[in-house]
Design a protein around this motif. Structure first.
Motif, PDB file in Angstrom:
ATOM      1  N   GLU A   1      40.632  47.347  55.791  1.00 15.20           N
ATOM      2  CA  GLU A   1      39.697  47.489  55.099  1.00 15.20           C
ATOM      3  C   GLU A   1      39.242  47.793  53.966  1.00 15.20           C
ATOM      4  OE1 GLU A   1      39.517  52.338  55.354  1.00 15.20           O
ATOM      5  OE2 GLU A   1      39.996  51.859  57.498  1.00 15.20           O
ATOM      6  N   TYR A   2      41.000  47.206  53.234  1.00 15.66           N
ATOM      7  CA  TYR A   2      40.432  46.680  51.290  1.00 15.66           C
ATOM      8  C   TYR A   2      40.608  45.085  51.882  1.00 15.66           C
ATOM      9  CZ  TYR A   2      43.074  50.904  49.655  1.00 15.66           C
ATOM     10  OH  TYR A   2      43.703  51.799  49.022  1.00 15.66           O
ATOM     11  N   LEU A   3      41.307  44.489  52.674  1.00 23.99           N
ATOM     12  CA  LEU A   3      40.423  43.077  53.425  1.00 23.99           C
ATOM     13  C   LEU A   3      39.287  42.691  53.453  1.00 23.99           C
ATOM     14  CD1 LEU A   3      43.395  40.865  54.653  1.00 23.99           C
ATOM     15  CD2 LEU A   3      42.832  41.488  52.352  1.00 23.99           C
ATOM     16  N   LEU A   4      38.570  43.863  53.721  1.00 16.98           N
ATOM     17  CA  LEU A   4      36.675  43.545  54.240  1.00 16.98           C
ATOM     18  C   LEU A   4      36.452  43.960  52.855  1.00 16.98           C
ATOM     19  CD1 LEU A   4      34.288  43.359  56.009  1.00 16.98           C
ATOM     20  CD2 LEU A   4      34.693  46.152  56.715  1.00 16.98           C
ATOM     21  N   LYS A   5      36.662  44.883  51.682  1.00 21.58           N
ATOM     22  CA  LYS A   5      35.951  45.108  50.783  1.00 21.58           C
ATOM     23  C   LYS A   5      36.452  43.924  49.796  1.00 21.58           C
ATOM     24  CE  LYS A   5      36.608  49.621  50.713  1.00 21.58           C
ATOM     25  NZ  LYS A   5      37.358  51.028  49.839  1.00 21.58           N
TER      26      LYS A   5
END
Length: 123
Positions: free
Chosen positions: A94-98
Motif C-alpha cells: 500500500e505504501y509503495l503504491l502511494k
C-alpha cells in the motif's frame, strides 16, 4: 531484549516498543513460546512507566503476537509467521503504491525510484 526508545521519534513510546517486538518475532529473533520480560521489568529497564509497557503488551496481544497468562507472564504466540509476513507485505504494498502514484505525478522515472529505494533500504 534490546529495545531502543527514541525521544525524538514522532511515534509514541508504546508504539516504538510494539513495533520493535513485532519485528523481533517476525524475524525469528523471538521464538514461539519464548517468554517476554514482565511489564514491570521492561518498564524499569527502559526507565518508562509501567502503563506504557502495559499498553504495548496489550497491543501485541490484540494483534496475536503474544499471549499473556495470569500469574505466569507473557509469551510469544504460536503464530504462523508466514501469515504475519503476508500481512506486513500487504501494508508495504500500500505504501509503495502511494509512492509510485506520487512518482508518476511528479514525472519521476522508474530508475530514479529504484535508486531512491536502494538508498533508503541500505541506510
Amino acid at each position: 531484549m534490546d529495545i531502543i526508545i527514541s525521544n525524538s521519534s514522532g511515534k509514541p513510546i508504546y508504539e516504538q516498543i510494539t513495533n520493535q517486538i513485532k519485528n523481533m518475532i517476525i524475524s525469528g529473533e523471538l521464538k514461539s513460546g519464548q517468554s517476554l520480560p514482565s511489564m514491570r521489568l521492561l518498564a524499569k529497564e527502559l526507565r518508562i512507566s509501567v502503563i506504557t509497557t502495559k499498553r504495548a503488551y496489550e497491543d501485541l496481544e490484540r494483534d496475536g503476537f503474544i499471549t499473556t497468562l495470569v500469574g505466569k507472564g507473557s509469551f510469544v504466540s504460536e503464530t504462523n509467521t508466514e501469515l504475519v509476513k503476508e500481512e506486513q507485505l500487504k501494508v508495504i504494498e500500500e505504501y509503495l503504491l502511494k509512492a509510485v502514484d506520487n512518482a508518476k505525478v511528479s514525472g519521476i522515472k522508474l530508475e530514479e525510484l529504484h535508486d531512491i529505494l536502494d538508498v533508503i533500504y541500505n541506510e
